[in-house]
Design an enzyme around this catalytic site. Structure first.
Site, PDB file in Angstrom:
ATOM      1  N   HIS A 462       0.837  -1.200   0.000  1.00 20.38           N
ATOM      2  CA  HIS A 462       0.000   0.000   0.000  1.00 20.38           C
ATOM      3  C   HIS A 462       0.870   1.247   0.000  1.00 20.38           C
ATOM      4  O   HIS A 462       0.911   1.995   0.983  1.00 20.38           O
ATOM      5  CB  HIS A 462      -0.946  -0.015   1.201  1.00 20.38           C
ATOM      6  CG  HIS A 462      -1.979  -1.085   1.129  1.00 20.38           C
ATOM      7  ND1 HIS A 462      -1.837  -2.300   1.763  1.00 20.38           N
ATOM      8  CD2 HIS A 462      -3.158  -1.132   0.471  1.00 20.38           C
ATOM      9  CE1 HIS A 462      -2.899  -3.049   1.518  1.00 20.38           C
ATOM     10  NE2 HIS A 462      -3.708  -2.368   0.726  1.00 20.38           N
ATOM     11  N   HIS A 466       1.293   1.513  -5.740  1.00 22.59           N
ATOM     12  CA  HIS A 466      -0.079   0.986  -5.804  1.00 22.59           C
ATOM     13  C   HIS A 466      -1.060   2.104  -6.134  1.00 22.59           C
ATOM     14  O   HIS A 466      -1.972   1.922  -6.960  1.00 22.59           O
ATOM     15  CB  HIS A 466      -0.448   0.345  -4.471  1.00 22.59           C
ATOM     16  CG  HIS A 466      -1.908   0.037  -4.320  1.00 22.59           C
ATOM     17  ND1 HIS A 466      -2.572  -0.880  -5.102  1.00 22.59           N
ATOM     18  CD2 HIS A 466      -2.840   0.549  -3.470  1.00 22.59           C
ATOM     19  CE1 HIS A 466      -3.850  -0.927  -4.748  1.00 22.59           C
ATOM     20  NE2 HIS A 466      -4.034  -0.070  -3.765  1.00 22.59           N
ATOM     21  N   HIS A 502      -6.703   7.228  -2.227  1.00 20.25           N
ATOM     22  CA  HIS A 502      -7.493   6.180  -1.574  1.00 20.25           C
ATOM     23  C   HIS A 502      -6.705   5.361  -0.560  1.00 20.25           C
ATOM     24  O   HIS A 502      -7.303   4.666   0.259  1.00 20.25           O
ATOM     25  CB  HIS A 502      -8.125   5.263  -2.623  1.00 20.25           C
ATOM     26  CG  HIS A 502      -7.246   4.142  -3.069  1.00 20.25           C
ATOM     27  ND1 HIS A 502      -6.234   4.302  -3.999  1.00 20.25           N
ATOM     28  CD2 HIS A 502      -7.211   2.836  -2.715  1.00 20.25           C
ATOM     29  CE1 HIS A 502      -5.630   3.151  -4.198  1.00 20.25           C
ATOM     30  NE2 HIS A 502      -6.195   2.238  -3.427  1.00 20.25           N
ATOM     31  N   ASP A 503      -5.370   5.418  -0.564  1.00 22.48           N
ATOM     32  CA  ASP A 503      -4.569   4.666   0.410  1.00 22.48           C
ATOM     33  C   ASP A 503      -3.491   5.524   1.055  1.00 22.48           C
ATOM     34  O   ASP A 503      -2.531   4.975   1.618  1.00 22.48           O
ATOM     35  CB  ASP A 503      -3.909   3.452  -0.263  1.00 22.48           C
ATOM     36  CG  ASP A 503      -4.763   2.202  -0.172  1.00 22.48           C
ATOM     37  OD1 ASP A 503      -5.593   2.130   0.749  1.00 22.48           O
ATOM     38  OD2 ASP A 503      -4.617   1.310  -1.029  1.00 22.48           O
ATOM     39  N   ASP A 620      -8.848  -1.102  -8.043  1.00 23.08           N
ATOM     40  CA  ASP A 620      -8.137  -1.496  -6.829  1.00 23.08           C
ATOM     41  C   ASP A 620      -7.933  -3.006  -6.778  1.00 23.08           C
ATOM     42  O   ASP A 620      -7.012  -3.490  -6.116  1.00 23.08           O
ATOM     43  CB  ASP A 620      -8.932  -1.019  -5.611  1.00 23.08           C
ATOM     44  CG  ASP A 620      -8.063  -0.885  -4.379  1.00 23.08           C
ATOM     45  OD1 ASP A 620      -6.826  -0.890  -4.515  1.00 23.08           O
ATOM     46  OD2 ASP A 620      -8.617  -0.776  -3.271  1.00 23.08           O
ATOM     47  N   ASN A 623      -5.021  -6.221 -10.024  1.00 21.47           N
ATOM     48  CA  ASN A 623      -3.722  -6.879 -10.194  1.00 21.47           C
ATOM     49  C   ASN A 623      -3.823  -8.219 -10.922  1.00 21.47           C
ATOM     50  O   ASN A 623      -3.017  -8.507 -11.801  1.00 21.47           O
ATOM     51  CB  ASN A 623      -3.044  -7.073  -8.834  1.00 21.47           C
ATOM     52  CG  ASN A 623      -2.618  -5.754  -8.228  1.00 21.47           C
ATOM     53  OD1 ASN A 623      -2.619  -4.735  -8.894  1.00 21.47           O
ATOM     54  ND2 ASN A 623      -2.260  -5.759  -6.968  1.00 21.47           N
ATOM     55  N   GLN A 671      -4.192 -17.154  -4.132  1.00 21.23           N
ATOM     56  CA  GLN A 671      -4.460 -16.396  -5.345  1.00 21.23           C
ATOM     57  C   GLN A 671      -5.617 -17.000  -6.130  1.00 21.23           C
ATOM     58  O   GLN A 671      -6.472 -16.276  -6.646  1.00 21.23           O
ATOM     59  CB  GLN A 671      -3.197 -16.354  -6.210  1.00 21.23           C
ATOM     60  CG  GLN A 671      -2.032 -15.628  -5.581  1.00 21.23           C
ATOM     61  CD  GLN A 671      -2.432 -14.284  -5.026  1.00 21.23           C
ATOM     62  OE1 GLN A 671      -2.993 -13.448  -5.730  1.00 21.23           O
ATOM     63  NE2 GLN A 671      -2.172 -14.074  -3.758  1.00 21.23           N
ATOM     64  N   PHE A 674      -8.771 -16.243  -4.276  1.00 17.62           N
ATOM     65  CA  PHE A 674      -9.067 -14.815  -4.379  1.00 17.62           C
ATOM     66  C   PHE A 674      -9.689 -14.484  -5.731  1.00 17.62           C
ATOM     67  O   PHE A 674     -10.642 -13.701  -5.822  1.00 17.62           O
ATOM     68  CB  PHE A 674      -7.783 -14.034  -4.166  1.00 17.62           C
ATOM     69  CG  PHE A 674      -7.955 -12.561  -4.230  1.00 17.62           C
ATOM     70  CD1 PHE A 674      -8.789 -11.897  -3.358  1.00 17.62           C
ATOM     71  CD2 PHE A 674      -7.267 -11.814  -5.171  1.00 17.62           C
ATOM     72  CE1 PHE A 674      -8.948 -10.521  -3.422  1.00 17.62           C
ATOM     73  CE2 PHE A 674      -7.415 -10.445  -5.230  1.00 17.62           C
ATOM     74  CZ  PHE A 674      -8.256  -9.798  -4.362  1.00 17.62           C
TER      75      PHE A 674
END
Length: 809
Positions: A462, A466, A502-503, A620, A623, A671, A674
């Site tokens: 983060h 990113h 946002h981060d 977001d 990836n 992964q 996810f």
């Protein structure tokens, strides 16, 4: 579009009743429907077919030849196929549960739809041939196989007074026309399209009438309950019109849109008449059953949210029973994305923490005093906003700023670790936002460098890279052909700005970690989206620094509107809100699909911000959709961040969060899980919205999943030698309840028969086990506690994060 219709006859032997050119037969028994559901990841094979709306009745005589329209919307119908005899028990029952999936088929197009389509095709042709993009300085070829040379998207550019509550004078198009999804290659469907019933691999029942609910979306399956109700009610209406001979009256907006001869009772047998009446009554009963479950204080999209959570719980329960690593992945996904309420034992603070927490909370922590403006003048600003000795090489890399898969790590290297400043500056120039909103270029660079300095370089994932990646991904999604001219300049500015902040000031731990450690931020924000609220506070606070107010020339109304949009977008990046966000978007898309028009007007703030929220959420979580080389780098970074949090939890004697224990985490399996349960359903829904513009992204996602699947070790991982480290793995398998409470607390789900404590932090935040995690984790307390455990560093203010410490000066 001719190629899309060519596969229509291919379904003759699929187990479903084949359709003739003019009508349809009864469907085969339920056990033959969608036989591909028996695969773990069923293949979606939508077909383009024309069916008579009253498909229960014998087909009418063929109509007299009609002149071909100038811009036809469908290919010629396939040659008629002999219908197979209906097997015993072929009568279709109504939906047995809200998990039933409905199939929507083509019926034809109205004159209005043909006009909108032809109008859009003219504009699309111009855009394809000239590369024209309103509001952009360069032609955008970000969608090579889905956009160039194809004329399959449509955005209605007609004016609509007051369509955008934010800027009615400049609001562009009046809506987005949802396109039928013709998949060029067989692709896995997400778990959302499986049966919503336990131990049943095929859909419980597809509404016999939902198949004719839409004119535009031929074989699209609908899975959200509210859209299914609408589809059934439309069928009830059509059947009622046929049974009562009312179809000859003046057509309404809900009337069948294809020209068909009148059907009266005399044209069908008494047996067929009674059957149609009985099925219509059953359909109406099912709709009433569904509507009776609604609660007045909840939105209809919550029906879908509850359903999706129930289905995900079932999938995770099955996964957790397969292996210990599967149990860990299941626990991580459940804790992170299901917005559970956690009952935790808060550790007692140390003496040093008690002293620090006596300080007032009147200031926003983490804000540092930086001086970038003194050295900047309009004449001295470099080409890309930052000084670099490799400007030409950087310029070459930035040529791909409009394409999916920009090598953001390379940009960071060439810019002296200033990727956010460089990419934001380039995008603002590309979209001409500096001129539109009268933003001084030196003010923009000053703010961007100040913002980038508030991202922590020592946080593995983060960080500013990113943030730059999410900004660039949002920029490309805004440029997708289907959304051309849909959003105003102010909305575009809000989405890009929200992506950038946002981060900011993210400390590298999750929201749940902050809550568990009784952090100052958690207290300030009442345990609700702790990090997301902090990111917003810091991002807006930095606008007050010297020469940092990039919105100084906006009107008061514009500033208020932009601030509201940015807040709504950033708060939606809280990963615990993922399922609700997904359900809202899918309900909105499918509801429009089953209406006669199929047009998503986006004529109110709620619908428009919902699309923008999901857009940034997709960025977001993008990836796994990037080239494998980039995806693997992001995976390594997020796992490093997770493991650091796990080490801190171990040092404190806390239970280690799922996927945060470096001694027994299964990276590859995490992964795959996810992607299967989070990323794929989200991007699948987004692809429905902008079809066909995201097909390449889905292809890359599937390729990356297959790669990680192939790297999963075949043998189970050995138990850790250290019982202290392995204590989490030795607990009982994590179990999930299969039903949700009906009391409106849809987000609260209790674990049945499991001792797993969901206080573990790695879950509730934007920690995506594989890719970009979202702005959910901010380890304020953790860093504070780490300071207390380390050597005396009280005199050193940490620019690092929002902690209970006083801001750096």
């Amino acid at each position: 579009m001719e190629a899309e219709g060519s596969s229509a006859p291919a379904r003759a032997g699929s187990g479903e009743g084949s359709d003739s050119a003019g009508g349809a037969t009864l469907k085969a028994p339920k056990h033959l429907w969608r036989h591909e559901q028996h695969h773990q990841y069923p293949l979606r094979q939508p077909q383009f077919r024309l069916l008579h709306p009253h498909h229960h009745l014998p087909p009418p005589p063929p109509p007299s030849p009609q002149p071909q329209p100038q811009c036809p919307l469908q290919p010629p119908p396939p040659p008629p196929l002999p219908p197979p005899p209906p097997p015993p028990g072929a009568a279709r029952g109504r939906y047995a549960s809200s998990g039933a999936t409905g199939r929507v088929r083509h019926r034809g197009y109205s004159d209005t739809e043909r006009y909108l389509y032809c109008r859009a095709m003219d504009r699309t042709s111009y855009a394809v041939e000239t590369g024209h993009r309103p509001g952009l300085k360069k032609s955008r070829m970000s969608w090579p196989s889905s956009f160039q040379g194809l004329r399959r998207f449509d955005v209605d550019n007609g004016t609509s007074a007051g369509r955008s509550p934010l800027d009615p004078m400049t609001s562009p198009g009046s809506g987005l026309i949802l396109q039928a999804n013709f998949v060029h290659s067989q692709r896995r469907e997400s778990f959302l399209y499986r049966s919503d019933s336990d131990y049943d691999l095929s859909p419980k029942s597809m509404s016999r009438n939902s198949s004719i609910a839409s004119d535009i979306h031929g074989d699209d399956l609908i899975v959200t309950p509210f859209a299914q109700v609408l589809a059934s009610l439309r069928t009830v209406r059509n059947n009622f019109a046929a049974l009562t001979n009312l179809q000859d009256r003046a057509p309404s907006k809900r009337s069948p849109m294809c020209n068909q001869p009148s059907i009266n009772k005399a044209t069908i047998t008494e047996e067929a008449y009674q059957k149609l009446a009985s099925e219509t009554l059953e359909e109406l009963d099912w709709c009433l059953d569904q509507l009776e479950t609604l609660q007045t204080r909840h939105s209809v999209s919550e029906m879908a949210s509850n359903k999706f959570k129930r289905m995900l719980n079932r999938e995770l329960t099955h996964l957790s029973e397969m292996s210990r690593s599967g149990n860990q992945v299941s626990e991580f996904i459940s804790n992170t994305f299901l917005d559970k309420q956690h009952e935790v034992e808060i550790p007692s603070p140390t003496q040093k923490e008690k002293e620090k927490k006596k300080r007032p909370m009147s200031q926003i922590s983490g804000v540092k005093k930086l001086m970038h403006s003194s050295s900047l003048t309009n004449s001295s600003i470099p080409r890309f906003g930052v000084k670099t000795e490799q400007e030409d090489v950087l310029a070459k890399e930035l040529e791909d700023v409009n394409k999916w898969g920009l090598h953001v790590f390379r940009i960071a290297e060439l810019s002296g670790n200033r990727p956010l400043t460089v990419i934001m500056h380039t995008i603002f120039q590309e979209r001409d936002l500096l001129k539109t909103f009268k933003i001084p270029v030196d003010t923009l660079i000053t703010y961007l460098m100040t913002l980038e300095d508030h991202y922590h370089a020592d946080v593995a994932y983060h960080n500013n890279i990113h943030a730059a990646d999410v900004v660039q991904s949002t920029h490309v999604l805004l440029s997708t052909p289907a959304l051309e001219a849909v959003f105003t300049d102010l909305e575009i500015l809000a989405a890009i700005f929200a992506s950038a902040i946002h981060d900011v000031d993210h400390p590298g731990v999750s929201n749940q970690f902050l809550i568990n450690t009784n952090s100052e931020l958690a207290l300030m924000y009442n345990d609700s989206s702790v990090l997301e609220n902090h990111h917003l506070a810091v991002g807006f606070k930095l606008l007050q620094e010297e020469n940092c107010d990039i919105f100084q020339n906006l009107t008061k109304k514009q500033r208020q509107s932009l601030r509201k949009m940015v807040i709504d977008i950033v708060l939606a990046t809280d990963m615990s809100k993922h399922m609700n966000l997904l359900a809202d978007l899918k309900t909105m898309v499918e509801t429009k699909k089953v209406t006669s028009s199929g047009v998503l007007l986006l004529d109110n703030y709620s619908d428009r911000i919902q699309v923008l929220q999901n857009m940034v959420h997709c960025a977001d979580l993008s990836n796994p959709t990037k080239p494998l080389q980039l995806y693997r780098q992001w995976t390594d970074r997020i796992m490093e961040e997770f493991f650091r949090q796990g080490d801190r939890e171990r040092e404190r004697g806390m239970e280690i969060s799922p996927m945060c224990d470096k001694h027994n985490a299964s990276v590859e399996k995490s992964q795959v899980g996810f992607i299967d349960y989070i990323v794929h359903p989200l991007w699948e829904t987004w692809a429905d919205l902008v079809h066909p513009d995201a097909q390449d992204i889905l292809d890359t996602l599937e390729d990356n999943r297959e790669w990680y699947q192939s790297t999963i070790p075949q043998s189970p991982s050995p138990a850790p030698d250290d019982p202290e480290e392995g204590r989490q793995g030795q607990t009982e398998k994590f179990q999930f309840e299969l039903t949700l409470e009906e009391d409106g607390e849809s987000d609260t789900e209790k674990d049945s028969g499991s001792q797993v404590e969901e206080d573990t932090s790695c879950s509730d935040s934007k920690t995506l086990c594989t890719q970009d995690s979202e702005s959910t984790e901010i380890p304020l307390d953790e860093q504070v506690e780490e300071e207390a455990v380390g050597e005396e560093e009280e005199s050193q203010p940490e620019a690092c994060v929002i902690d209970d410490r006083s801001p750096d000066t």
